[in-house]
Design a protein around this motif. Sequence first.
Motif, PDB file in Angstrom:
ATOM      1  N   THR A 161       2.819   4.410  -9.409  1.00  0.00           N
ATOM      2  CA  THR A 161       3.634   3.195  -9.435  1.00  0.00           C
ATOM      3  C   THR A 161       5.045   3.538  -9.898  1.00  0.00           C
ATOM      4  O   THR A 161       5.287   4.597 -10.484  1.00  0.00           O
ATOM      5  N   ASP A 162       5.956   2.615  -9.637  1.00  0.00           N
ATOM      6  CA  ASP A 162       7.334   2.822 -10.062  1.00  0.00           C
ATOM      7  C   ASP A 162       7.991   1.477 -10.289  1.00  0.00           C
ATOM      8  O   ASP A 162       7.503   0.442  -9.813  1.00  0.00           O
ATOM      9  N   LYS A 163       9.118   1.512 -11.019  1.00  0.00           N
ATOM     10  CA  LYS A 163       9.804   0.280 -11.366  1.00  0.00           C
ATOM     11  C   LYS A 163      10.705  -0.204 -10.250  1.00  0.00           C
ATOM     12  O   LYS A 163      11.276   0.584  -9.497  1.00  0.00           O
ATOM     13  N   GLY A 164      10.853  -1.519 -10.226  1.00  0.00           N
ATOM     14  CA  GLY A 164      11.808  -2.122  -9.326  1.00  0.00           C
ATOM     15  C   GLY A 164      13.015  -2.624 -10.090  1.00  0.00           C
ATOM     16  O   GLY A 164      13.327  -2.149 -11.184  1.00  0.00           O
ATOM     17  N   VAL A 195       2.227  -2.651 -14.488  1.00  0.00           N
ATOM     18  CA  VAL A 195       1.333  -2.746 -13.334  1.00  0.00           C
ATOM     19  C   VAL A 195       0.282  -1.654 -13.421  1.00  0.00           C
ATOM     20  O   VAL A 195       0.433  -0.665 -14.135  1.00  0.00           O
ATOM     21  N   SER A 196      -0.778  -1.863 -12.665  1.00  0.00           N
ATOM     22  CA  SER A 196      -1.803  -0.828 -12.549  1.00  0.00           C
ATOM     23  C   SER A 196      -2.443  -0.926 -11.176  1.00  0.00           C
ATOM     24  O   SER A 196      -2.583  -2.018 -10.611  1.00  0.00           O
ATOM     25  N   SER A 198       3.889   0.208  -5.771  1.00  0.00           N
ATOM     26  CA  SER A 198       2.926   1.303  -5.838  1.00  0.00           C
ATOM     27  C   SER A 198       2.895   2.017  -4.495  1.00  0.00           C
ATOM     28  O   SER A 198       2.858   1.375  -3.439  1.00  0.00           O
ATOM     29  N   TYR A 199       2.885   3.346  -4.536  1.00  0.00           N
ATOM     30  CA  TYR A 199       2.833   4.117  -3.307  1.00  0.00           C
ATOM     31  C   TYR A 199       1.515   4.868  -3.189  1.00  0.00           C
ATOM     32  O   TYR A 199       1.400   5.829  -2.430  1.00  0.00           O
TER      33      TYR A 199
END
Lengths: 116, 114
Positions: free
Chosen positions: B55-58, B66-67, B49-50
């Motif tokens: 959020t973004d995937k890894g 995620v949240s 999360s930035y």
Amino acid sequence: AQKVTQAQTEISVVEKEDVTLDCVYETRDTTYYLFWYKQPPSGELVFLIRRNSFDEQNEISGRYSWNFQKSTSSFNFTITASQVVDSAVYFCALSGPNFGNEKLTFGTGTRLTIIP
Amino acid sequence: DAGITQSPRHKVTETGTPVTLRCHQTENHRYMYWYRQDPGHGLRLIHYSYGVKDTDKGEVSDGYSVSRSKTEDFLLTLESATSSQTSVYFCAISGGTSGRNEQFFGPGTRLTVL
């Protein structure tokens, strides 16, 4: 894609010997960061060092030293006069250039055992 | 030391059940991450999360969501846990005002899916 290789899965040395942990990385970024983390038997991850790609100067911190060589894409970690407390799993990691947003790519780790 | 806590620290659950892991920070760091650690793989990034609601995937995001509704909390959810998700999960933070930029890790959550 980024990749970190720690070819040494396990190393055992007798206390007071010196030991070097190898780390080889691959990246297409011209700016990148390299890290070492220690994971003792208790399980937490302890930050040891961060090095950016423009700083090839070797670093020494007490019994620990790091050798960064861009020419061979390596960032090796040496422990001098090893102690039992150095027994741990050590991870090398790599991130790209985004300041503060360091998605780390980890190696598989090297388990170091110091024999008393 | 960075103020990062994870809860629960240990959990055993059954296949097919939903599971939520919580990461809480008191450092006001912008970036937060979830990794999993498995033998022979080191740590692998699941999601990051930035910022709040960003959020973004890894690398290994399948089966996870995620949240982040508040700066201090980053939740990892396994919608329907599988045995392959048995692992140790680490939360991490970075992006503090010190400018030092290293990533700090929480104590980890050991999850077992039976």
